[in-house]
Motif scaffolding. Structure first.
Motif, PDB file in Angstrom:
ATOM      1  N   THR A 229      -3.261  -1.252   0.238  1.00 58.92           N
ATOM      2  CA  THR A 229      -3.013   0.189   0.113  1.00 58.92           C
ATOM      3  C   THR A 229      -4.271   0.976  -0.237  1.00 58.92           C
ATOM      4  O   THR A 229      -4.278   2.195  -0.129  1.00 58.92           O
ATOM      5  CB  THR A 229      -1.962   0.450  -0.982  1.00 58.92           C
ATOM      6  OG1 THR A 229      -2.524   0.095  -2.262  1.00 58.92           O
ATOM      7  CG2 THR A 229      -0.703  -0.357  -0.732  1.00 58.92           C
ATOM      8  N   LEU A 230      -5.323   0.292  -0.701  1.00 60.35           N
ATOM      9  CA  LEU A 230      -6.587   0.879  -1.165  1.00 60.35           C
ATOM     10  C   LEU A 230      -6.425   1.656  -2.477  1.00 60.35           C
ATOM     11  O   LEU A 230      -7.347   2.371  -2.891  1.00 60.35           O
ATOM     12  CB  LEU A 230      -7.214   1.796  -0.106  1.00 60.35           C
ATOM     13  CG  LEU A 230      -7.439   1.177   1.281  1.00 60.35           C
ATOM     14  CD1 LEU A 230      -8.209   2.148   2.165  1.00 60.35           C
ATOM     15  CD2 LEU A 230      -8.151  -0.150   1.202  1.00 60.35           C
ATOM     16  N   GLU A 231      -5.275   1.523  -3.129  1.00 61.10           N
ATOM     17  CA  GLU A 231      -5.104   2.160  -4.439  1.00 61.10           C
ATOM     18  C   GLU A 231      -6.133   1.600  -5.409  1.00 61.10           C
ATOM     19  O   GLU A 231      -6.305   0.383  -5.518  1.00 61.10           O
ATOM     20  CB  GLU A 231      -3.696   1.908  -4.975  1.00 61.10           C
ATOM     21  CG  GLU A 231      -3.450   2.538  -6.334  1.00 61.10           C
ATOM     22  CD  GLU A 231      -2.073   2.217  -6.886  1.00 61.10           C
ATOM     23  OE1 GLU A 231      -1.763   2.669  -8.005  1.00 61.10           O
ATOM     24  OE2 GLU A 231      -1.300   1.510  -6.202  1.00 61.10           O
ATOM     25  N   THR A 232      -6.814   2.500  -6.108  1.00 64.06           N
ATOM     26  CA  THR A 232      -7.934   2.113  -6.971  1.00 64.06           C
ATOM     27  C   THR A 232      -7.670   2.498  -8.421  1.00 64.06           C
ATOM     28  O   THR A 232      -7.271   3.629  -8.706  1.00 64.06           O
ATOM     29  CB  THR A 232      -9.236   2.785  -6.492  1.00 64.06           C
ATOM     30  OG1 THR A 232      -9.483   2.415  -5.124  1.00 64.06           O
ATOM     31  CG2 THR A 232     -10.419   2.363  -7.349  1.00 64.06           C
ATOM     32  N   THR A 233      -7.894   1.532  -9.324  1.00 65.52           N
ATOM     33  CA  THR A 233      -7.731   1.751 -10.754  1.00 65.52           C
ATOM     34  C   THR A 233      -9.013   1.324 -11.458  1.00 65.52           C
ATOM     35  O   THR A 233      -9.594   0.287 -11.119  1.00 65.52           O
ATOM     36  CB  THR A 233      -6.552   0.936 -11.313  1.00 65.52           C
ATOM     37  OG1 THR A 233      -5.377   1.223 -10.552  1.00 65.52           O
ATOM     38  CG2 THR A 233      -6.311   1.253 -12.770  1.00 65.52           C
ATOM     39  N   ILE A 234      -9.458   2.107 -12.436  1.00 60.87           N
ATOM     40  CA  ILE A 234     -10.644   1.772 -13.212  1.00 60.87           C
ATOM     41  C   ILE A 234     -10.212   1.143 -14.537  1.00 60.87           C
ATOM     42  O   ILE A 234      -9.396   1.707 -15.266  1.00 60.87           O
ATOM     43  CB  ILE A 234     -11.510   3.021 -13.471  1.00 60.87           C
ATOM     44  CG1 ILE A 234     -11.985   3.623 -12.145  1.00 60.87           C
ATOM     45  CG2 ILE A 234     -12.697   2.671 -14.362  1.00 60.87           C
ATOM     46  CD1 ILE A 234     -12.868   2.713 -11.316  1.00 60.87           C
ATOM     47  N   VAL A 235     -10.766  -0.027 -14.837  1.00 58.86           N
ATOM     48  CA  VAL A 235     -10.449  -0.751 -16.067  1.00 58.86           C
ATOM     49  C   VAL A 235     -11.718  -0.812 -16.921  1.00 58.86           C
ATOM     50  O   VAL A 235     -12.678  -1.488 -16.545  1.00 58.86           O
ATOM     51  CB  VAL A 235      -9.950  -2.175 -15.772  1.00 58.86           C
ATOM     52  CG1 VAL A 235      -9.620  -2.913 -17.077  1.00 58.86           C
ATOM     53  CG2 VAL A 235      -8.750  -2.147 -14.839  1.00 58.86           C
ATOM     54  N   PRO A 236     -11.768  -0.111 -18.067  1.00 57.80           N
ATOM     55  CA  PRO A 236     -12.974  -0.123 -18.901  1.00 57.80           C
ATOM     56  C   PRO A 236     -13.155  -1.467 -19.613  1.00 57.80           C
ATOM     57  O   PRO A 236     -12.175  -2.117 -19.992  1.00 57.80           O
ATOM     58  CB  PRO A 236     -12.724   0.994 -19.917  1.00 57.80           C
ATOM     59  CG  PRO A 236     -11.546   1.759 -19.401  1.00 57.80           C
ATOM     60  CD  PRO A 236     -10.755   0.811 -18.578  1.00 57.80           C
ATOM     61  N   PHE A 237     -14.395  -1.867 -19.798  1.00 58.26           N
ATOM     62  CA  PHE A 237     -14.698  -3.024 -20.643  1.00 58.26           C
ATOM     63  C   PHE A 237     -14.471  -2.633 -22.106  1.00 58.26           C
ATOM     64  O   PHE A 237     -14.460  -1.443 -22.440  1.00 58.26           O
ATOM     65  CB  PHE A 237     -16.130  -3.486 -20.421  1.00 58.26           C
ATOM     66  CG  PHE A 237     -16.283  -4.442 -19.274  1.00 58.26           C
ATOM     67  CD1 PHE A 237     -16.428  -5.799 -19.495  1.00 58.26           C
ATOM     68  CD2 PHE A 237     -16.272  -3.981 -17.964  1.00 58.26           C
ATOM     69  CE1 PHE A 237     -16.564  -6.691 -18.447  1.00 58.26           C
ATOM     70  CE2 PHE A 237     -16.398  -4.856 -16.903  1.00 58.26           C
ATOM     71  CZ  PHE A 237     -16.545  -6.224 -17.151  1.00 58.26           C
TER      72      PHE A 237
END
Length: 330
Positions: A229-237
């Motif tokens: 789907t190309l859905e993008t999520t940012i996960v912080p360190f």
């Protein structure tokens, strides 16, 4: 450079050099390496005679035979900070300066895909950094300076590009004048980014799932991209000082990253949203690569320790081993 690739005896630690095209005391250079399901090792070759002749090498570890494949003249060579991966169909993917190349080991043919929006524009000229292949046989790559991820769809032959979101906290700190200055800055490169860049470097796909994980070095984040789907999520360190360089994903969907600025290896469990960090026994490591070996019920995390000229192998204890140690301690 006096070696193309080194083979290390894991019992004795003794190295053995495997060299190509030694001229005037220098061997053909290399940069990236990956392993396929058959045990063959794939790496890029750099000509020590003429720039722009980057090819693809294959090593059979059983007999140490090396075969080199050269892309056709009408395609881009392998070049830059070459990274490589093998997809779920057995095809090899490697970064080229302006995109990515796929190599089919059966037909021995190359296919190239080029960045469209994110290679050269009025903001500067970029180059591909990371490359990976997913389980469906599609290719992925990062244009680091422009925070853009490319996808090569092997069904349609088309290229799609995803722009990662800027760091909101860094944007909030900038004055309107500063934003205008940086937006008009026309010399953007991998090492000369905007202050609010994510900086996607090297990536890894979940071969048992439909997820691409990208290590964002400047943003201290992971980008989770759904490969369908190309859905993008940012996960912080957990900490802003943790800068990932390369990503590998194990058979249990765990994400492994080497933190090149903090002498740690990080593990992210996406199912439980849990981070674990492992402290390395040496300092100033500047690790830029991570590899996984999952065999005989063991998981080993392998890293080259550049600044001390060492190889590091971290073997994870099984649940049974941990239980035995707990019982012994009690």
């Amino acid at each position: 450079m006096n070696t193309t690739r080194d083979k290390i005896n894991t019992t004795t630690g003794a190295p053995r050099s495997l060299n190509l095209d030694v001229q005037k005391g220098f061997a053909t250079g290399s940069h990236g390496i990956t392993r396929d399901e058959k045990g063959y090792l794939w790496f890029n070759t750099r000509s020590n005679v003429q720039r722009g002749l980057g090819g693809l090498g294959k090593v059979d570890p059983k007999n140490e035979k090396i075969t080199v494949y050269q892309p056709p003249q009408n395609m881009s060579p392998l070049g830059g900070a070459v990274t490589m991966d093998v997809d779920g169909k057995g095809k090899v993917w490697a970064s080229a300066p302006d995109g990515v190349l796929q190599f089919d080991p059966v037909t021995e043919k190359f296919t190239d895909f080029k960045s469209t929006l994110a290679f050269k524009n009025n903001k500067g000229t970029n180059s591909t950094y990371g490359a990976a292949g997913d389980r469906d046989g599609n290719g992925w790559w990062a244009q680091m300076a422009f925070d853009t991820i490319g996808k090569a769809d092997m069904t349609t032959g088309k290229v799609t590009e995803i722009t990662l979101p800027s760091l909101k906290n860094e944007l909030a700190r900038a004055t309107p004048a500063a934003r205008e200055f940086y937006e008009n800055f026309s010399d953007r490169t991998n090492g000369n980014p905007l202050p609010w860049s994510q900086g996607p470097r090297r990536m890894g796909t979940d071969k048992n799932g439909d997820v691409l994980w990208v290590g964002n070095s400047w943003g201290s984040t992971l980008a989770r991209i759904d490969t369908k789907t190309l859905e993008t999520t940012i996960v912080p360190f957990p900490d802003k000082t943790m800068q990932p360089y390369h990503i590998a994903v194990d058979n249990n969907h765990n994400v492994w990253a080497n933190l090149w600025t903090s002498d740690h290896i990080a593990k992210y469990d996406p199912t439980n949203n849990k981070w674990t960090t492992f402290d390395l026994p040496v300092r100033g490591t500047e690790i830029r690569h991570v590899s996984l070996l999952e065999r005989d019920g063991k998981t080993r995390v392998i890293v080259p320790v550049y600044r001390s000229s060492q190889m590091g192998v971290m073997t994870l204890r099984s649940e049974a081993e941990l239980a035995a140690l707990k019982a012994q301690a009690q």
